[in-house]
Design an enzyme around this catalytic site. Structure first.
Site, mmCIF file in Angstrom:
data_model
loop_
_atom_site.group_PDB
_atom_site.id
_atom_site.type_symbol
_atom_site.label_atom_id
_atom_site.label_comp_id
_atom_site.label_asym_id
_atom_site.label_seq_id
_atom_site.Cartn_x
_atom_site.Cartn_y
_atom_site.Cartn_z
ATOM 1 N N GLN A 48 0.848 -1.193 0.000
ATOM 2 C CA GLN A 48 0.000 0.000 0.000
ATOM 3 C C GLN A 48 0.879 1.237 0.000
ATOM 4 O O GLN A 48 1.973 1.240 0.582
ATOM 5 C CB GLN A 48 -0.912 0.006 1.236
ATOM 6 C CG GLN A 48 -1.915 1.165 1.262
ATOM 7 C CD GLN A 48 -3.003 0.950 2.312
ATOM 8 O OE1 GLN A 48 -3.518 -0.152 2.474
ATOM 9 N NE2 GLN A 48 -3.348 2.011 3.032
ATOM 10 N N LYS A 73 7.905 0.737 7.067
ATOM 11 C CA LYS A 73 7.573 1.940 6.298
ATOM 12 C C LYS A 73 8.822 2.551 5.666
ATOM 13 O O LYS A 73 9.918 2.454 6.207
ATOM 14 C CB LYS A 73 6.927 2.997 7.205
ATOM 15 C CG LYS A 73 5.646 2.553 7.889
ATOM 16 C CD LYS A 73 5.099 3.644 8.809
ATOM 17 C CE LYS A 73 3.835 3.192 9.515
ATOM 18 N NZ LYS A 73 3.304 4.236 10.420
ATOM 19 N N TYR A 133 4.143 7.606 1.815
ATOM 20 C CA TYR A 133 4.509 6.399 2.541
ATOM 21 C C TYR A 133 4.477 5.188 1.605
ATOM 22 O O TYR A 133 3.536 5.019 0.830
ATOM 23 C CB TYR A 133 3.498 6.082 3.645
ATOM 24 C CG TYR A 133 3.151 7.161 4.629
ATOM 25 C CD1 TYR A 133 3.500 7.033 5.966
ATOM 26 C CD2 TYR A 133 2.419 8.280 4.243
ATOM 27 C CE1 TYR A 133 3.137 8.002 6.895
ATOM 28 C CE2 TYR A 133 2.058 9.259 5.159
ATOM 29 C CZ TYR A 133 2.412 9.105 6.484
ATOM 30 O OH TYR A 133 2.053 10.066 7.401
ATOM 31 N N ASP A 170 -4.803 10.284 19.132
ATOM 32 C CA ASP A 170 -3.424 10.538 19.546
ATOM 33 C C ASP A 170 -3.372 11.273 20.881
ATOM 34 O O ASP A 170 -2.485 11.028 21.703
ATOM 35 C CB ASP A 170 -2.687 11.332 18.471
ATOM 36 C CG ASP A 170 -2.446 10.518 17.207
ATOM 37 O OD1 ASP A 170 -2.635 9.286 17.256
ATOM 38 O OD2 ASP A 170 -2.091 11.112 16.171
#
Length: 205
Positions: A48, A73, A133, A170
């Site tokens: 992805q 990543k 990413y 978060d």
């Protein structure tokens, strides 16, 4: 392409050569030969790609994926400027609890490689900062967890002139010690075992 090992075991910063002329410039943010030299194996099979845009002051993270499956990543910034932060949250890692930070921007086109199991956060230093990413796993909401980027025990380098803008998730994320006590953190040995699996590193035919 230059490579620099970061303070987090297995994490690497890459700095490519930029070719500029009167038309503009050309750059290759990922180069497999340089990656193999630095990491010892090719980049994971990409499942992805993501792009995020953030205004100045936005802080995303600390994000990580339950392991297994875990997510590695490779990230870089194509617009604006960000402070990219890698945090070692792998229980048993020789650098557990340590972090490192890299400025990413489209002037340097530095990239950060984060091995499976580490935590990731970044601070947008300019409006409309865009992060790109490459991911080793597809996004599965129930596998995605967060730790407090404001954890005083980690003391991450959030700039003093930034008023952090955080998502509710978060903002309410547990500290590292709390997550460890609750058994929520990745295990270092498990991360290494998964990364060494042929299934993780295989490329589609």
């Amino acid at each position: 392409m230059q490579a620099r090992k970061l303070a987090v075991e297995g994490a690497v910063e890459f700095s490519p050569r930029i070719f500029a002329d009167d038309r503009g410039h050309f750059v290759s943010p990922y180069q497999e030969a340089a990656f193999v030299d630095a990491v010892g194996k090719p980049l994971f099979a990409v499942t992805q790609t993501n792009i995020s845009m953030s205004r100045r002051g936005v802080v995303r993270g600390i994000h990580y994926t339950t392991t297994p499956p875990g997510t590695a990543k490779y990230v870089y910034c194509t617009r604006g400027r960000v402070l990219d932060i890698v945090v070692d949250i792998r229980v048993g890692s020789p650098t557990y609890g340590k972090w490192d930070a890299v400025i990413l921007d489209p002037e340097s086109y530095r990239s950060t490689y984060m091995p499976l199991g580490v935590g990731h956060a970044f601070v947008a230093l300019e409006d409309k900062s865009v992060m790109s990413y490459l991911l080793s796993q597809s996004y599965v909401p129930e596998n995605e967890l967060a730790l407090s980027v404001l954890d005083p025990d980690l003391s991450l380098p959030i700039p003093h002139d930034i008023d952090p803008v955080l998502s509710d998730r978060d903002l309410n994320a547990p500290r590292l010690a709390e997550a460890n006590a609750r058994g929520l953190l990745p295990d270092y040995a498990t991360c290494l075992r998964i990364e060494a699996s042929p299934l993780v590193n295989s490329r589609p035919a």
